[in-house]
Write a protein that holds these residues in place. Structure first.
Motif, short mmCIF file in Angstrom:
data_model
loop_
_atom_site.label_atom_id
_atom_site.label_comp_id
_atom_site.label_asym_id
_atom_site.label_seq_id
_atom_site.Cartn_x
_atom_site.Cartn_y
_atom_site.Cartn_z
N LEU A 1 45.42 34.27 48.09
CA LEU A 1 45.21 33.86 46.70
C LEU A 1 44.23 32.56 46.89
N GLU A 2 43.06 32.75 46.46
CA GLU A 2 41.95 31.71 46.69
C GLU A 2 41.35 31.04 45.41
N ASN B 1 39.74 39.04 49.01
CA ASN B 1 41.15 38.22 48.60
C ASN B 1 41.21 38.27 46.87
N VAL B 2 42.22 37.67 46.66
CA VAL B 2 42.41 37.56 45.13
C VAL B 2 42.01 36.23 44.64
N ALA B 3 41.12 36.07 43.68
CA ALA B 3 40.51 34.84 43.04
C ALA B 3 41.57 34.36 42.07
N LEU B 4 41.72 33.02 42.12
CA LEU B 4 42.50 32.19 41.19
C LEU B 4 41.66 31.42 40.30
N GLY C 1 40.41 41.62 43.39
CA GLY C 1 41.41 41.32 42.22
C GLY C 1 41.14 39.84 41.74
N ALA C 2 41.79 39.38 40.56
CA ALA C 2 41.45 38.26 40.06
C ALA C 2 42.96 37.59 39.27
N VAL C 3 43.15 36.40 39.06
CA VAL C 3 44.02 35.86 38.09
C VAL C 3 43.30 34.68 37.52
#
Length: 511
Positions: free
Chosen positions: A143-144, A160-163, A220-222
């Protein structure tokens, strides 16, 4: 049979229509005088409007091309026939349909750990439509946190998964009023003093952010919405119909706070979005109320949407049609076309398809004016104690977009006054040089397609309440049905006025 042939046939073969008499549906024939000043007792009842609004809520998310959406188109077709338009037909439209099953977000543990021990599932507010899909078991990555545009550069997000926290711009109604032709219902309380902060404003750059994430190699992203769970639930944006290839989810501010802490500590997450995009067949609904000529006034709204306020315009147009269809043909100098378009939530493809289908025939040139009606009767709900939306007891502000055509502006002013639609801003395009496409729009609204692309004189009445894009919520409790009825009558009078206005005046653009 092309559209002009259908119109001419309808005019030649039309007979006086007495309408459909039933509970809440007046059915007696109207006189020529009733075309000058409408009769309040000859419209469907407030109870009928409430029933339609409840019905829309119960249908839930009507994503473009979905089963729920197509079923609603069928219902509208029957309502138009019941309203006195027997010659209702369909034009096919191919849409890019977003199909989503399950979605989830799990915290797995430290990024240096390969095992899936101590997996915790976090609640999500919604998927991000058209963002992208994952394999069945999801994607896993560190989570970045994205704190600035610079974070999209380099290798920080690769694999990675962007926050990404989203914030609402601090705005007032001056953002619309500064270029107004007319203001109604502001009194001593100027637009510059009226806060206008809406949740969906924070999503205005989502398409660009997803494109940047794809370029950066994120898997991915959140996105963190600056709202409590009750307000964040079911947000459906962006909706341009273009897949970005970066599966993404929304979370509320409380879950977002947890994720910010986890990102600082180097945790992995697993993100799963069971989704795909495929081409499906949908349709625009078109009906004609015959008048004395084959020139047209068009009544337009769209049929898909996340909830009952988005969009209740078609039901208002049905209510208008049941009045207009009972007038003598000679009382309508122009015929009235009902155009209910599909695919607004897939890049406004229904309106685009109608224009594309008729670029090479005479239909578009026959349209004297187009009136697009969206989100009617909406009440204002804003953040109260604890951040939850609460009613202010006031009407949601409306903006009536249109080009600088004096005859159109004058008709709009009278309609707003007749409806007592306070507060309303009548103004020109927000992007005058826009081409009329989703990412090159002239103003926010379905009607912008027709002015932006082919310069049909268009007036687009629209509101943007906080709850506009949230699926799975009730809107029947957020509508003022007395105001909605006044709007229905006022826009019927506006339609009749435009039907009498010389074509030259409707083509007279004031610089």
């Amino acid at each position: 049979m092309n559209i002009l042939t259908r119109i001419l046939t309808a005019i030649l073969l039309s007979v006086p229509c007495s309408g459909w008499a039933g509970e809440g549906w007046p059915g007696s024939a109207l006189s020529a005088e009733d075309a000058m000043t409408v009769r309040a007792d000859q419209f469907v009842s407030a109870d009928q409007h409430r029933d339609w609004q409840v019905d829309l809520d119960q249908r839930g998310l009507r994503a473009a091309g979905s089963t729920a959406h197509e079923a609603y188109i069928d219902v509208l077709r029957e309502r138009l026939i019941k309203a006195g338009i027997p010659n209702v037909y369909e034009e096919p439209v191919t849409l890019k349909k977003w199909e989503v099953g399950k979605w989830s977000l799990e915290v797995i543990g430290n990024a240096d750990t390969d095992t899936d021990t101590d997996v915790i599932t976090l609640p999500t507010a919604s998927f991000v439509p058209y963002s992208g899909g994952t394999p069945q078991d999801g994607v896993r990555g560190r989570l970045e946190l994205v704190q600035s545009d610079n974070d999209f550069n380099g290798d920080k997000l690769k694999g990675n998964v962007a926050l990404i926290p989203l914030s609402k711009p601090k705005t007032t109604l001056e953002v619309f009023a500064e270029a107004a032709f007319s203001l109604y219902g502001f009194g001593q309380y100027p637009a510059s003093a009226r806060p206008y902060e809406r949740t969906y404003f924070s999503t205005s750059q989502m398409a660009k952010k997803l494109d940047a994430l794809k370029q950066a190699g994120a898997i991915g992203a959140v996105f963190i919405l600056d709202e409590p769970a009750s307000n964040a639930l079911g947000l459906y944006a962006p909706y341009d119909g273009e897949s970005r290839g970066v599966p993404a989810l929304y979370v509320d501010k409380n879950v977002g706070h947890t994720l910010l802490t986890l990102a600082e500590r180097g945790f992995d997450v697993r993100l799963m979005v069971d989704a795909k995009i495929r081409s499906v067949n949908s349709r625009n609904l078109i009906g004609v109320i015959p008048g004395a000529s084959d020139e047209l006034i068009v009544l337009n709204s769209h049929t898909d949407g996340p909830n009952g306020i988005e969009d209740n315009g078609p039901n208002v147009i049905v209510a208008m049609a049941q009045y207009l269809s009972r007038l003598p043909r000679e009382a309508l100098p122009r015929s009235v076309m009902v155009l209910l378009t599909t695919g607004h939530f897939a890049g406004a493809q229904g309106g685009q398809a109608f224009v594309d289908a008729h670029l090479d025939d005479e239909t578009l040139g026959k349209i004297a004016a187009l009136l697009c009606l969206e989100h009617l009767g909406a009440e204002e709900w804003v953040q109260g104690p604890g951040g939850r939306w609460m009613p202010t007891g006031k009407a949601e502000p409306y903006v009536f977009f249109m080009p600088n055509i004096p005859a159109l502006i004058a008709a709009a002013k009278d309609a707003v006054n007749r409806a007592d639609s306070a507060p309303t801003i009548i103004r020109g395009p927000t992007r005058p040089q826009g081409g009329g496409y989703f990412h090159d729009h002239v103003w926010p609204g379905e009607g912008q397609v027709f002015w932006g692309r082919v310069r049909i004189p268009t007036a687009n009445y629209i509101a943007g309440p906080n709850y506009l894009f949230n699926w799975g919520i009730s809107t029947a409790d957020k509508v003022d049905y007395q105001r909605l009825q006044r709007e229905t009558m006022a826009f019927t009078e506006m339609t009749l006025r435009l039907a009498r206005t010389p074509m030259g005046q409707l083509r007279e653009f004031a610089e």
